[in-house]
Design a protein around this motif. Structure first.
Motif, PDB file in Angstrom:
ATOM      1  N   LEU A 103       0.514  -1.283  -0.423  1.00 40.56           N
ATOM      2  CA  LEU A 103      -0.288  -0.029  -0.083  1.00 40.56           C
ATOM      3  C   LEU A 103       0.881   1.314   0.166  1.00 40.56           C
ATOM      4  N   ILE A 104       1.740   1.080   0.714  1.00 47.17           N
ATOM      5  CA  ILE A 104       3.224   2.416   0.479  1.00 47.17           C
ATOM      6  C   ILE A 104       3.516   2.790  -0.785  1.00 47.17           C
ATOM      7  N   TRP A 105       3.628   1.318  -0.955  1.00 46.66           N
ATOM      8  CA  TRP A 105       4.468   1.420  -2.104  1.00 46.66           C
ATOM      9  C   TRP A 105       2.831   1.571  -3.400  1.00 46.66           C
ATOM     10  N   TRP A 106       2.257   1.305  -3.809  1.00 49.17           N
ATOM     11  CA  TRP A 106       1.098   2.206  -4.512  1.00 49.17           C
ATOM     12  C   TRP A 106       1.111   3.451  -4.354  1.00 49.17           C
ATOM     13  N   ASN A 107       1.155   4.259  -2.928  1.00 48.34           N
ATOM     14  CA  ASN A 107       1.013   6.164  -2.825  1.00 48.34           C
ATOM     15  C   ASN A 107       2.168   6.411  -3.145  1.00 48.34           C
ATOM     16  N   ARG A 117       1.129   7.556 -15.817  1.00 48.21           N
ATOM     17  CA  ARG A 117       1.381   7.446 -16.945  1.00 48.21           C
ATOM     18  C   ARG A 117       1.538   6.876 -17.925  1.00 48.21           C
ATOM     19  N   HIS A 118       1.823   5.279 -16.859  1.00 47.55           N
ATOM     20  CA  HIS A 118       1.466   3.973 -18.025  1.00 47.55           C
ATOM     21  C   HIS A 118       0.200   3.942 -19.409  1.00 47.55           C
ATOM     22  N   LEU A 119      -0.686   4.879 -19.262  1.00 44.76           N
ATOM     23  CA  LEU A 119      -1.517   5.337 -19.903  1.00 44.76           C
ATOM     24  C   LEU A 119      -1.895   5.631 -20.882  1.00 44.76           C
ATOM     25  N   GLU A 120      -0.620   6.549 -20.892  1.00 46.25           N
ATOM     26  CA  GLU A 120      -0.571   7.882 -22.118  1.00 46.25           C
ATOM     27  C   GLU A 120      -0.009   6.927 -22.602  1.00 46.25           C
ATOM     28  N   ASN A 121       0.772   7.315 -24.092  1.00 46.68           N
ATOM     29  CA  ASN A 121       2.240   6.947 -25.084  1.00 46.68           C
ATOM     30  C   ASN A 121       2.446   8.213 -25.408  1.00 46.68           C
ATOM     31  N   TYR A 136       2.030   0.824 -11.251  1.00 43.27           N
ATOM     32  CA  TYR A 136       1.027   1.525 -12.009  1.00 43.27           C
ATOM     33  C   TYR A 136      -0.114   1.231 -10.696  1.00 43.27           C
ATOM     34  N   SER A 137      -0.391  -0.129 -10.077  1.00 41.06           N
ATOM     35  CA  SER A 137      -1.690  -0.031  -9.982  1.00 41.06           C
ATOM     36  C   SER A 137      -1.114  -1.025  -8.428  1.00 41.06           C
ATOM     37  N   PHE A 138      -2.495  -1.151  -7.505  1.00 44.67           N
ATOM     38  CA  PHE A 138      -1.651  -1.799  -6.249  1.00 44.67           C
ATOM     39  C   PHE A 138      -1.572  -3.324  -5.791  1.00 44.67           C
ATOM     40  N   SER A 139      -1.982  -3.966  -7.633  1.00 48.58           N
ATOM     41  CA  SER A 139      -1.761  -5.218  -7.105  1.00 48.58           C
ATOM     42  C   SER A 139      -0.055  -5.415  -7.834  1.00 48.58           C
ATOM     43  N   SER A 140       0.204  -4.496  -8.938  1.00 46.70           N
ATOM     44  CA  SER A 140       1.782  -4.443  -9.458  1.00 46.70           C
ATOM     45  C   SER A 140       2.629  -3.888  -7.831  1.00 46.70           C
ATOM     46  N   ALA A 141       1.939  -2.882  -7.047  1.00 44.76           N
ATOM     47  CA  ALA A 141       3.008  -2.771  -6.092  1.00 44.76           C
ATOM     48  C   ALA A 141       3.084  -3.684  -5.060  1.00 44.76           C
ATOM     49  N   PHE A 142       1.776  -4.178  -4.379  1.00 45.25           N
ATOM     50  CA  PHE A 142       1.658  -5.583  -3.814  1.00 45.25           C
ATOM     51  C   PHE A 142       2.907  -6.944  -4.925  1.00 45.25           C
TER      52      PHE A 142
END
Length: 415
Positions: A103-107, A117-121, A136-142
Motif C-alpha cells: 500500500l505504501i509503494w502504491w501511494n 503515466r503508463h496509460l499515456e503513449n 502502476y497499480s496496487f496489484s503491481s505494488a503488492f
C-alpha cells in the motif's frame, strides 16, 4: 471434610465483634456452597493424567484485562497457542507486512504520477523515469513488495534513483523483513523443539499400588521412557498429597499440599536412568505419610489426589522438562504389585525391556489394615507374652468376610 460452625471466639484471638462474626459466617456459608455442593460429590481432579491443570477462569473475572496482559508477553503467548492458530498467525504476519508495504509503494507511485503515466503513449512519458518501474497499480505494488521482502527479484520491477522516499522505504522494508523472518523462524523452531513434545515419550503408570516392601506398606507407581539413545540426566521425582482442608479459624485451604517422600530402591529421589528405562517409585507409608491411617477399606471413600512430578534434562538437547500426572483413590490398587519388565537378553549380552507389561499388576499377599494398625500389631507381637492382645489387633485389621492378609496365588511365570 466438613466446615464447622463459626464460634463467637476464635482460638488464640480476641472476641469477635458482631460484624466480624457475621462476615465469617457468610464466608463460611459461601465456601460451603462452593466446595461441598452435591454437584461436587464426584471425584474432582486438579491434574489430569496427561499433566494438564484443570483450572479455568471464572466467568466475569476480568478476562479482557488478562488478555491484555498476555499480549505484553508475546513470546509465551505464541508458545502456548495451538498449532492451527500459530500457523494462521504465522501466515497473517507475513501477508500483513506485504500488504502494508504494498500500500505504501502504491501511494508513492500515485503521488509520483506513475499510475497514470503508463496509460499515456506520448513521447514525453517515454523519457520520464518512474519511481519504480512497472508499478502502476496496487496489484503491481503488492507484487513488488513481496519481491522486495523475500528478495526474489524477477527482474521486471525495480526501484530507480528518481525518488528518495522510495530508497528510504526500500531500506526500511528490508530491515523489517529481516526482523520478521528471524522472529517467526525462531518461534517456529522453538515450538517444534519444545521438550513438551519429547516428554510425551515418558509415561506414568495408569494405576498406583499399595503393597509390602521389606515388611513395610508402600505406595508405588512406575515411570518409563520409551525413546532409545536419548538419556535423561539430573532426573528427580516428587510427590504431593493434595486435599481440601480447613484451619482452626475456619479458613478453607482448597489445595492443601503435603509432601510425600519418594525414592527408587536405595538411590533416593535422584536415580540413575538408562535409556530406555522403567523405574518403580516407592513411598513408604510411615507416621509422616498422609496415608498412615488409611486402610484398604476406607481409602476408597477418601477425597484426595496424589500428584506426581518427574523432572530432569534431556541429554541430547540440554532442555529441562517437567512431567506431571496424578492418582485418585479409585486409581490405587491395594494388594497389587507391578510385574517386572526387565529381563536378560538371549540374543545379546545385555537386557531387554517389555513395555507391554508397563501397566500390568499381580495380586500379592498384603495386609488390609492401615500402616498404623500394622505397626501397632508388630509392636504388640514383640511386647506381648500372651496371645490375647495380638488377637485383638488382628481382629481389628480384619474385614467382615476378608482375612487379615489378602491371600492370593502368585503366578510365578510372570517373574
Amino acid at each position: 471434610m466438613t466446615l464447622g460452625p463459626v464460634e463467637n471466639t476464635i482460638p488464640g484471638s480476641p472476641s469477635c465483634s458482631r460484624g466480624k462474626l457475621s462476615h465469617l459466617s457468610s464466608l463460611n456459608s459461601i465456601l460451603s456452597v462452593e466446595w461441598l455442593h452435591p454437584r461436587h460429590s464426584r471425584a474432582l481432579r486438579l491434574i489430569s493424567k496427561n499433566g494438564r491443570c484443570n483450572i479455568q477462569y471464572k466467568e466475569n473475572t476480568g478476562q479482557m484485562k488478562i488478555r491484555r496482559l498476555s499480549l505484553q508477553d508475546p513470546f509465551n503467548t505464541f508458545m502456548d497457542m495451538s498449532w492451527p492458530y500459530f500457523l494462521l498467525t504465522f501466515a497473517l504476519v507475513f501477508a500483513g507486512s506485504w500488504m502494508v508495504f504494498g500500500l505504501i509503494w502504491w501511494n508513492i507511485a500515485y503521488w509520483h504520477s506513475d499510475t497514470t503515466r503508463h496509460l499515456e503513449n506520448s513521447s514525453s512519458n517515454a523519457t520520464r523515469v518512474p519511481c519504480v518501474t512497472s508499478v502502476y497499480s496496487f496489484s503491481s505494488a503488492f507484487l513488488f513488495s513481496i519481491e522486495t521482502q523475500t528478495t526474489i527479484g524477477y527482474g521486471v520491477r525495480s526501484i530507480t534513483s528518481e525518488c528518495r522516499e522510495g530508497i528510504l522505504l526500500l531500506v526500511f522494508q528490508a530491515l523489517v523483513g529481516l526482523i520478521i523472518d528471524c522472529t517467526m523462524v525462531g518461534l517456529l523452531y522453538t515450538k517444534i523443539s519444545r521438550p513438551k513434545n519429547r516428554s510425551r515419550m515418558v509415561l506414568f503408570s495408569k494405576m498406583a499400588t499399595v503393597t509390602l516392601r521389606n515388611g513395610k506398606l508402600c505406595l508405588m507407581y512406575q515411570i518409563g521412557d520409551l525413546r532409545n539413545n536419548n538419556k535423561i540426566v539430573g532426573a528427580k521425582m516428587s510427590t504431593k498429597f493434595i486435599k481440601m482442608d480447613s484451619t482452626q479459624e475456619d479458613e478453607v485451604i482448597a489445595f492443601h499440599q503435603t509432601d510425600m517422600a519418594v525414592y527408587v530402591d536405595e538411590s533416593g529421589d535422584v536415580p540413575f536412568l538408562p535409556s530406555p528405562f522403567c523405574i518403580t517409585v516407592c513411598h513408604e507409608i510411615n507416621e509422616k505419610s498422609p496415608l498412615y491411617q488409611l486402610s484398604a477399606k476406607n481409602i476408597k471413600h477418601e477425597k484426595f489426589e496424589i500428584v506426581t512430578v518427574f523432572e530432569g534434562t534431556f541429554e541430547t538437547t540440554g532442555q529441562a522438562f517437567q512431567i506431571r500426572s496424578s492418582y485418585l483413590p479409585k486409581e490405587i490398587k491395594w494388594g497389587h504389585r507391578f510385574v517386572p519388565m526387565l529381563s536378560q537378553s538371549i540374543s545379546v549380552s545385555g537386557f531387554e525391556i517389555d513395555f507391554t507389561r508397563f501397566n500390568k499388576t499381580v495380586e500379592v499377599a498384603t495386609p488390609l489394615c492401615s500402616s498404623k494398625k500394622l505397626r501397632s500389631l508388630s509392636w504388640s507381637t514383640e511386647a506381648s507374652t500372651g496371645g490375647e492382645s495380638i488377637e485383638e489387633e488382628e481382629r481389628s485389621c480384619r474385614g467382615q468376610s476378608r482375612p487379615y492378609w489378602l491371600q492370593v496365588q502368585v503366578d510365578e511365570t510372570l517373574f
